[in-house]
Design an enzyme around this catalytic site. Structure first.
Site, mmCIF file in Angstrom:
data_model
loop_
_atom_site.group_PDB
_atom_site.id
_atom_site.type_symbol
_atom_site.label_atom_id
_atom_site.label_comp_id
_atom_site.label_asym_id
_atom_site.label_seq_id
_atom_site.Cartn_x
_atom_site.Cartn_y
_atom_site.Cartn_z
ATOM 1 N N ARG A 169 0.631 -1.019 -0.140
ATOM 2 C CA ARG A 169 -0.005 0.086 -0.014
ATOM 3 C C ARG A 169 0.797 1.405 -0.061
ATOM 4 O O ARG A 169 0.101 2.318 0.014
ATOM 5 C CB ARG A 169 -0.743 0.173 1.042
ATOM 6 N N TRP A 176 11.973 7.819 7.054
ATOM 7 C CA TRP A 176 12.633 6.486 7.208
ATOM 8 C C TRP A 176 13.543 6.079 6.734
ATOM 9 O O TRP A 176 14.407 5.239 7.112
ATOM 10 C CB TRP A 176 12.512 7.550 8.870
ATOM 11 N N ASP A 177 12.356 4.825 6.569
ATOM 12 C CA ASP A 177 11.941 3.439 5.478
ATOM 13 C C ASP A 177 13.638 3.576 4.740
ATOM 14 O O ASP A 177 14.140 3.367 4.953
ATOM 15 C CB ASP A 177 10.642 3.666 5.130
ATOM 16 N N SER A 223 6.116 15.034 9.616
ATOM 17 C CA SER A 223 7.227 14.529 9.410
ATOM 18 C C SER A 223 7.766 13.265 9.814
ATOM 19 O O SER A 223 6.760 12.494 9.934
ATOM 20 C CB SER A 223 8.947 16.043 10.269
ATOM 21 N N GLY A 323 6.938 7.216 13.264
ATOM 22 C CA GLY A 323 7.284 6.178 12.715
ATOM 23 C C GLY A 323 6.798 5.507 13.785
ATOM 24 O O GLY A 323 7.093 3.646 12.745
ATOM 25 N N ASP A 325 3.381 3.763 14.912
ATOM 26 C CA ASP A 325 2.065 3.464 14.626
ATOM 27 C C ASP A 325 1.617 2.280 14.729
ATOM 28 O O ASP A 325 1.160 1.848 13.609
ATOM 29 C CB ASP A 325 1.458 5.149 13.755
ATOM 30 N N GLU A 553 6.688 -6.527 6.471
ATOM 31 C CA GLU A 553 7.771 -5.215 6.922
ATOM 32 C C GLU A 553 7.959 -5.691 8.011
ATOM 33 O O GLU A 553 8.168 -5.378 8.702
ATOM 34 C CB GLU A 553 6.813 -4.339 6.713
HETATM 35 C C1 LIG Z 1 5.398 23.543 12.627
HETATM 36 O O1 LIG Z 1 5.280 24.903 13.243
HETATM 37 C C2 LIG Z 1 4.366 25.830 12.702
HETATM 38 C C3 LIG Z 1 3.934 26.956 13.470
HETATM 39 O O2 LIG Z 1 3.628 26.823 14.664
HETATM 40 C C4 LIG Z 1 2.914 25.121 11.947
HETATM 41 O O3 LIG Z 1 2.409 26.573 11.001
HETATM 42 C C5 LIG Z 1 3.608 23.882 11.271
HETATM 43 O O4 LIG Z 1 2.561 23.515 10.646
HETATM 44 C C6 LIG Z 1 4.262 22.914 12.039
HETATM 45 N N1 LIG Z 1 4.860 22.440 11.092
HETATM 46 C C7 LIG Z 1 4.464 21.300 10.981
HETATM 47 C C8 LIG Z 1 5.346 19.817 9.881
HETATM 48 O O5 LIG Z 1 3.913 20.365 11.858
#
Ligand SMILES: *[C@@H]1O[C@H](CO)[C@@H](O)[C@H](O)[C@H]1NC(C)=O
Ligand SMILES: *[C@@H]1O[C@H](CO)[C@@H](O)[C@H](O)[C@H]1NC(C)=O
Ligand SMILES: *[C@@H]1O[C@H](CO)[C@@H](O)[C@H](O)[C@H]1NC(C)=O
Ligand SMILES: *[C@@H]1O[C@H](CO)[C@@H](O)[C@H](O)[C@H]1NC(C)=O
Ligand SMILES: *[C@@H]1O[C@H](CO)[C@@H](O)[C@H](O)[C@H]1NC(C)=O
Ligand SMILES: *[C@@H]1O[C@H](CO)[C@@H](O)[C@H](O)[C@H]1NC(C)=O
Ligand SMILES: *[C@@H]1O[C@H](CO)[C@@H](O)[C@H](O)[C@H]1NC(C)=O
Length: 611
Positions: A169, A176-177, A223, A323, A325, A553
């Site tokens: 999927r 990180w993979d 991220s 990573g 979850d 996996e």
């Molecule tokens: C990081 O923080 C900023 C400011 O609070 C926010 O707008 C943004 O969505 C955040 N980015 C992520 C990927 O979490």
């Protein structure tokens, strides 16, 4: 005066360039910077289609490109009225979308014969690893959205170069993979594909200011564990290609500031304030690719207040950012109960994880060294010195904080830290060993008397079960708990053992590392063989199988022959990081012998003197 004018002109030029850039992207590529699509991110269309459960997996729909321009798709959806039934949604989707993954175009790679193949002593492992070496071609793709009609969209993020996907999927590359995939590609001699992948990551960080979870618009809100500096390091160690540094340094600066800005927590202990990092995503809606799952988690059960709902959405998204979850590392409840979904007790944002801080220390340390050695090419001497000082100070401060809050001297282990209770979570997990892999060790953790005990719990776990190391000791329905073990974690633990031996100057843990390597290879090999894997002239296909061998996996640590299970989706096959870790293991431990998967081979934990 002259310099001032110069800077003013330079500044104006960058503004003009920025303007031109934004105009050209608006015209040519659909290039979002946040998850804002009315189809793939949130809104009534997504909600209606996902809750109708047209597909077994929520991720299928958000991976389907449109076959009509967005405004036509939205109009057609509106014309269905307020509460369309499943059948009309079904034909709406059929009429306006093409199958999931239509934008994936196989990328032709030419694999040369594996240069170290002859060094693998066992003939079955040799045949198997040779197949894995050639299997990259099944996992290598490019995105091609050029065939889309004008105004049509897909959820892919624009990617310039080819990449390797995990498989199943997972029809896009993941953050990180990819570290473990890149390790495998480098072992396969596919250096330029490894570089392509790293350059895609550098492009993404440059564009978005951070590395998204994966290459789809719905991953733009979070991220994943920051492995980019480790990827650059791996590639550089293998190729000595200095040009990567010039590109990578400014981008890693950006990524580093993202983690610092978005995820730093200040923790007081006595009079001292420490700064460490947690995973941290803000979200007020279901993850588009797990829409039903999140929707049910939040709304099925006792009614939550709006604040509780938003906290839970945020903790779900943050759990995906880890990573892991999901895992009991992030839940208040440590076992399933019949009446409450364990995910409703997610507390992800209140946990300071060991691996995130070890990875950030490593990023700080790499940047210190790299700016020192290669920074001269990209910036002035003065700025370079400032960067070196800055990153060195950050690394020192982080190590102090890890020592004060995450290290436990009586347990000779690092542990996650709960910022609500201000205590450590003292359950064993391989995640606690990242600092030994990356070298993030305060003086007392480096002491030989300590190093003689840092794998005590690991040995106990390996004695209790025949398979690989489970992610935690808690048994739950979540996939990052017992009884599931995952290849990337075995890689990190094996490397930790070898690194500790290097610090001790003797081979204390090498035999244990070998046992874990044997079990990791055997788990992948046997579950492949038992699902129909074969090697012409060498290993006959089992007559009771119809498939041709699957690389899984994750694995069940209670045996050497079973894939893992549990979690929010069915077990996936392919599989990027399993192939990468296996290639790495059979390269490093080339005297391993393939087990007879139908009897019960056992790899015993070696005895060890306890001083
Ligand atoms: C990081 O923080 C900023 C400011 O609070 C926010 O707008 C943004 O969505 C955040 N980015 C992520 C990927 O979490
Ligand atoms: C990939 O290579 C095969 C065999 O060399 C060739 O037939 C095919 O057209 C190539 N595909 C692409 C997309 O280049
Ligand atoms: C993603 O982030 C954007 C911008 O911060 C926000 O408007 C949106 O609701 C978020 N979407 C999801 C699914 O979390
Ligand atoms: C809602 O929760 C109950 C009890 O846990 C469960 O039996 C049911 O299947 C859930 N419904 C959905 C739609 O997930
Ligand atoms: C963190 O500590 C709080 C307060 O003791 C506790 O309620 C919570 O369950 C802990 N979180 C986790 C994930 O263990
Ligand atoms: C270390 O672990 C022990 C045993 O679990 C625990 O009682 C103690 O509080 C921990 N020490 C620190 C500094 O957290
Ligand atoms: C197929 O046969 C092998 C060897 O006899 C056995 O171990 C395995 O469990 C069988 N698999 C299935 C799916 O029946």
């Amino acid at each position: 005066m002259l310099t001032l004018v110069f800077f003013l002109v330079a500044y104006l030029l960058t503004q003009v360039n920025a303007l031109l850039d934004s105009q050209s992207t608006a015209d040519d590529l659909y290039s979002p910077t946040t998850c804002n699509s009315p189809i793939y991110c949130e809104g009534p269309l997504l909600k209606a289609v996902q809750l109708a459960q047209l597909f077994a997996d929520s991720k299928t729909f958000v991976d389907m490109p449109t076959t009509k321009p967005v405004n036509k798709v939205l109009e057609a959806f509106q014309s269905l009225g307020n509460d369309p039934d499943k059948k009309s949604l079904q034909s709406f989707v059929e009429d306006h979308f093409s199958p999931a993954g239509s934008e994936m175009k196989p990328y032709n790679i030419t694999t040369e014969p594996l240069v170290w193949l002859d060094k693998v002593g066992d003939t079955k492992y040799r045949g198997w690893v040779n197949q894995l070496h050639h299997a990259w071609s099944k996992l290598a793709f490019k995105f091609d959205t050029s065939y889309l009609c004008k105004g049509c969209v897909s959820s892919t993020l624009p990617v310039r170069r080819p990449f390797v996907v995990p498989g199943g999927r997972f029809r896009e590359f993941y953050y990180w993979d990819s570290y473990f995939v890149i390790e495998g590609l480098l072992k396969s001699g596919l250096n330029s594909l490894a570089l392509d992948m790293i350059e895609n990551f550098l492009d993404f960080v440059d564009t978005f200011g951070f590395m998204p979870n994966g290459a789809r618009i719905y991953y733009l809100n979070r991220s994943q564990p920051p492995f980019l500096a480790e990827m650059v390091n791996l590639y550089y160690q293998k190729t000595q290609d200095i040009s990567i540094m010039k590109k990578a340094l400014p981008v890693l600066d950006k990524e580093y500031s993202f983690w610092l800005k978005n995820t730093t927590v200040v923790i007081r202990k006595g009079d001292i304030k420490y700064k460490l990092n947690r995973f941290n995503v803000e979200s007020h809606s279901p993850r588009p690719e797990s829409y039903n799952e999140d929707f049910n988690t939040v709304y099925n059960g006792t009614t939550l207040t709006t604040k509780q709902q938003n906290d839970l959405f945020s903790n779900l998204a943050t759990g995906a950012e880890t990573g892991w979850d999901y895992s009991s590392r992030w839940t208040k409840a440590k076992t399933d109960t019949p009446d409450t979904d364990i995910l409703r007790t997610l507390d992800t944002r209140n946990i300071i994880p060991v691996e995130l801080n070890a990875l950030l220390w490593s990023m700080e340390t790499h940047l210190t060294t790299w700016y020192e050695i290669y920074g001269g090419d990209i910036t002035t001497d003065k700025l370079r010195r400032r960067k070196v000082q800055y990153y060195r100070k950050q690394a020192t401060k982080r190590l102090n904080a890890m020592d004060a809050l995450l290290w436990n001297q009586s347990q000779t282990s690092f542990f996650d830290y709960n910022i609500t209770s201000n205590t450590q979570s003292t359950e064993f997990s391989p995640a606690s060993l990242y600092p030994f892999w990356l070298g993030a060790l305060p003086p007392r953790a480096r002491d030989p008397s300590t190093l003689h005990h840092v794998f005590d719990s690991t040995r106990r776990q390996l004695k209790s079960y025949p398979g690989i190391l489970a992610s935690t000791t808690q048994s739950t329905s979540m996939q990052w708990d017992f009884p599931n073990g995952w290849p990337p974690l075995q890689y990190i633990v094996i490397n930790s053992m070898l690194n500790v031996d290097a610090l001790l100057g003797k081979s204390r843990y090498a035999p244990l590392a070998k046992v874990l390597a044997q079990r990791t290879a055997a788990s992948a090999y046997c579950s492949w063989f038992l699902t129909g894997g074969s090697i012409p002239g060498n290993l006959e296909k089992l007559s009771n199988t119809t498939d041709n061998g699957h690389m899984f996996e994750k694995f069940d640590v209670r045996s050497l022959t079973a894939s893992g299970s549990g979690g929010e989706y069915t077990v996936q096959i392919g599989f990027g990081w399993t192939n990468g870790v296996t290639l790495w293991i059979l390269n490093k431990f080339n005297d391993l012998v393939a087990p007879d998967c139908t009897s019960s081979d056992i790899y015993r934990v070696p005895e060890m003197d306890q001083d």
